[in-house]
Design a protein around this motif. Structure first.
Motif, PDB file in Angstrom:
ATOM      1  N   GLY A 102       0.795  -1.219   0.000  1.00 33.97           N
ATOM      2  CA  GLY A 102       0.000   0.000   0.000  1.00 33.97           C
ATOM      3  C   GLY A 102       0.828   1.269   0.000  1.00 33.97           C
ATOM      4  O   GLY A 102       2.041   1.263  -0.191  1.00 33.97           O
ATOM      5  N   TYR A 144      -7.273  -1.553  -7.776  1.00 36.92           N
ATOM      6  CA  TYR A 144      -6.942  -1.239  -6.379  1.00 36.92           C
ATOM      7  C   TYR A 144      -6.070  -2.330  -5.746  1.00 36.92           C
ATOM      8  O   TYR A 144      -5.207  -2.052  -4.912  1.00 36.92           O
ATOM      9  CB  TYR A 144      -8.221  -1.067  -5.560  1.00 36.92           C
ATOM     10  N   LYS A 145      -6.308  -3.579  -6.156  1.00 34.79           N
ATOM     11  CA  LYS A 145      -5.514  -4.692  -5.606  1.00 34.79           C
ATOM     12  C   LYS A 145      -4.056  -4.583  -6.060  1.00 34.79           C
ATOM     13  O   LYS A 145      -3.134  -4.786  -5.267  1.00 34.79           O
ATOM     14  CB  LYS A 145      -6.117  -6.032  -6.028  1.00 34.79           C
ATOM     15  N   TYR A 153      -2.434  -1.769  -4.051  1.00 40.11           N
ATOM     16  CA  TYR A 153      -2.107  -2.066  -2.651  1.00 40.11           C
ATOM     17  C   TYR A 153      -1.100  -3.200  -2.499  1.00 40.11           C
ATOM     18  O   TYR A 153      -0.102  -3.067  -1.783  1.00 40.11           O
ATOM     19  CB  TYR A 153      -3.383  -2.414  -1.867  1.00 40.11           C
ATOM     20  N   HIS A 163      -5.942  -5.407   5.560  1.00 40.74           N
ATOM     21  CA  HIS A 163      -4.730  -6.094   5.091  1.00 40.74           C
ATOM     22  C   HIS A 163      -4.824  -7.594   5.388  1.00 40.74           C
ATOM     23  O   HIS A 163      -4.504  -8.426   4.530  1.00 40.74           O
ATOM     24  CB  HIS A 163      -3.487  -5.505   5.748  1.00 40.74           C
ATOM     25  N   LEU A 165      -7.128  -9.258   2.930  1.00 41.05           N
ATOM     26  CA  LEU A 165      -6.516  -9.447   1.612  1.00 41.05           C
ATOM     27  C   LEU A 165      -5.448 -10.535   1.638  1.00 41.05           C
ATOM     28  O   LEU A 165      -5.226 -11.214   0.631  1.00 41.05           O
ATOM     29  CB  LEU A 165      -5.923  -8.128   1.111  1.00 41.05           C
ATOM     30  N   THR A 184     -10.181  -3.037  -0.735  1.00 43.91           N
ATOM     31  CA  THR A 184      -9.204  -2.378  -1.611  1.00 43.91           C
ATOM     32  C   THR A 184      -9.598  -0.934  -1.885  1.00 43.91           C
ATOM     33  O   THR A 184      -8.731  -0.059  -1.968  1.00 43.91           O
ATOM     34  CB  THR A 184      -9.030  -3.135  -2.945  1.00 43.91           C
ATOM     35  N   TYR A 185     -10.901  -0.654  -2.025  1.00 42.36           N
ATOM     36  CA  TYR A 185     -11.341   0.728  -2.241  1.00 42.36           C
ATOM     37  C   TYR A 185     -10.971   1.598  -1.041  1.00 42.36           C
ATOM     38  O   TYR A 185     -10.470   2.718  -1.201  1.00 42.36           O
ATOM     39  CB  TYR A 185     -12.850   0.793  -2.480  1.00 42.36           C
ATOM     40  N   ASN A 237     -11.644  -3.431  -8.527  1.00 44.89           N
ATOM     41  CA  ASN A 237     -10.920  -4.210  -7.527  1.00 44.89           C
ATOM     42  C   ASN A 237      -9.541  -4.630  -8.030  1.00 44.89           C
ATOM     43  O   ASN A 237      -8.565  -4.629  -7.277  1.00 44.89           O
ATOM     44  CB  ASN A 237     -11.719  -5.445  -7.117  1.00 44.89           C
ATOM     45  N   GLU A 257     -13.933  -8.135  -1.533  1.00 43.87           N
ATOM     46  CA  GLU A 257     -12.545  -7.686  -1.616  1.00 43.87           C
ATOM     47  C   GLU A 257     -12.483  -6.204  -1.987  1.00 43.87           C
ATOM     48  O   GLU A 257     -11.652  -5.454  -1.465  1.00 43.87           O
ATOM     49  CB  GLU A 257     -11.795  -8.527  -2.654  1.00 43.87           C
ATOM     50  N   TYR A 258     -13.376  -5.789  -2.869  1.00 45.18           N
ATOM     51  CA  TYR A 258     -13.445  -4.384  -3.293  1.00 45.18           C
ATOM     52  C   TYR A 258     -13.664  -3.453  -2.104  1.00 45.18           C
ATOM     53  O   TYR A 258     -13.126  -2.342  -2.059  1.00 45.18           O
ATOM     54  CB  TYR A 258     -14.574  -4.224  -4.319  1.00 45.18           C
TER      55      TYR A 258
END
Length: 420
Positions: free
Chosen positions: A5, A215-216, A219, A339, A342, A322-323, A212, A318-319
């Motif tokens: 991240g 963003y994934k 991060y 974290h 994920l 991550t968002y 997602n 998951e979104y």
């Protein structure tokens, strides 16, 4: 040490808040140099070593790290001066000078300047007119603009050259290779899945898949430079209030993902390095912002579960994580719980990197229940120092499938009490 991240300076610990309060009090007492010394202690992240300064009587010289840039400055002779190089040039074009003038109008505290064949951003003020709050926002503007604009300007104007980022930490080749392989895998998987779906009937699910993935990557792989800027642009374009239909936005975002997939390996690897920062890009957001996001999106999960699109349901959960990690400067317990989530949903990636214990076996679908509970309890215990009402009931977690686990996990995050 592998990091994830972006740097966040939101919700600093009590010792840093005390340093800030001391800085403001000393400034009001006109003890300016002592005030600035406390301010530098507030800015310094003790784990990152991002700030250095030297006091010499009534003078201070300092350096702040922000991504690929070093901000250098002095406090002396009644003035505060800070500047950061953006790029170098041999000659200037009219188009570039026009761009520089336009960008100057968007700055509140600082300005672009030309100096010795270098483009820099400069902040200056009299000491008496530079309280800690002005320094924070002024230097944040200078630092974040310098760090971002170098790549954007160099991409747009061929006569510009990078001033270099010699202080950036290069990743081991094995880590770069693992990150690049997963970068490609995630992009390919998302594009393949989208191609299987009707773009009108599944416009919502396609949006979750696309966003997602962006963003994934941001991060978990944590790219810098041009790649980071491209991921940001995808998000901005999607959420822009331009009245364009979401089907069209999805098409454009899919094209952007395809461009990322088509990038030469060398160009991707070039943006995989580790930096230190002083200012977070995302603004601080309270836990209520997380709750609001959950409220606005969770009702969409049920349809995908009921109609056996479990992969999209998992992506939607998951979104949510991550968002938040992309868009908000989160309270630390929220950031750490996301974290951990994920880690569980991307265990193959963490295993490949050699990070932490195994929390989930993708092949068998089994969870390491006690290890997960212990990690959650450790996050909550640490968080209680600032938020004594914090509680996560691990007994409510369901481990019979990934969907039911994520549903129960998100429900507990939603109920966290951040009253102090």
């Amino acid at each position: 040490m592998i990091t994830f991240g972006r740097f966040s300076d939101s919700f600093k610990p009590k010792t840093k808040v005390e340093a800030w309060n001391t800085s403001e009090r000393l400034f009001l007492e006109k003890k300016y140099i002592d005030s600035y010394e406390a301010f530098f202690n507030y800015l310094r992240d003790d784990d990152v070593n991002n700030v250095s300064f030297r006091k010499d009587g009534d003078n201070i010289t300092f350096e702040l790290l922000q991504g690929s840039k070093i901000i250098r400055g002095t406090i002396a002779n009644g003035k505060v001066i800070a500047e950061a190089d953006v790029a170098e040039y041999d000659k200037l074009s009219v188009a570039f000078m026009r761009r520089l003038m336009e960008m100057n109008y968007s700055l509140f505290y600082s300005r672009y300047a030309l100096k010795d064949n270098r483009i820099c951003i400069k902040f200056d003020s009299t000491i008496a007119a530079a309280p800690p709050r002005k320094l924070y926002y002024g230097w944040k503007e200078l630092a974040t603009r310098a760090d971002k604009q170098d790549d954007l300007l160099i991409d747009d104007f061929a006569m510009l050259r990078s001033t270099g980022n010699a202080h950036a930490e290069q990743l081991p080749d094995t880590e770069k290779e693992i990150k690049y392989n997963f970068y490609r895998t995630w992009l390919e998987k998302t594009i393949t899945r989208i191609n299987e779906l009707n773009e009108d009937a599944f416009s919502g699910g396609i949006s979750y898949l696309l966003l997602n993935t962006a963003y994934k990557i941001d991060y978990l792989i944590a790219p810098e430079g041009t790649l980071m800027n491209e991921l940001e642009k995808m998000s901005w374009d999607y959420f822009a209030k331009d009245n364009k239909p979401y089907v069209e936005k999805n098409r454009r975002m899919k094209e952007a993902l395809q461009k990322l997939l088509d990038k030469p390996k060398e160009a991707v690897i070039e943006d995989l390095y580790r930096v230190k920062s002083t200012f977070g890009i995302a603004n601080p957001a309270p836990h209520q912002a997380v709750v609001d996001l959950f409220t606005n999106n969770l009702q969409n999960v049920k349809w995908y579960v009921d109609n056996n699109y479990l992969d999209i349901a998992i992506v939607l959960y998951e979104y949510l994580a991550t968002y938040c990690l992309f868009s908000y400067g989160l309270p630390k317990p929220d950031a750490k719980l996301f974290h951990l989530m994920l880690n569980i949903t991307n265990q193959d990636y963490f295993t490949a990197l050699g990070v932490g214990e195994s929390l989930h076996d993708p092949a068998s679908g089994k969870f390491s229940e006690q290890i997960i509970k212990n990690k959650i309890e450790a996050i909550i215990t640490e968080g209680k120092e600032l938020y004594p009402e914090l509680k996560f009931n691990t007994a409510n977690l369901k481990f019979d499938s990934m969907v039911s686990f994520l549903k129960s996990y998100i429900a507990e995050v939603q109920q966290l009490n951040y009253n102090q």
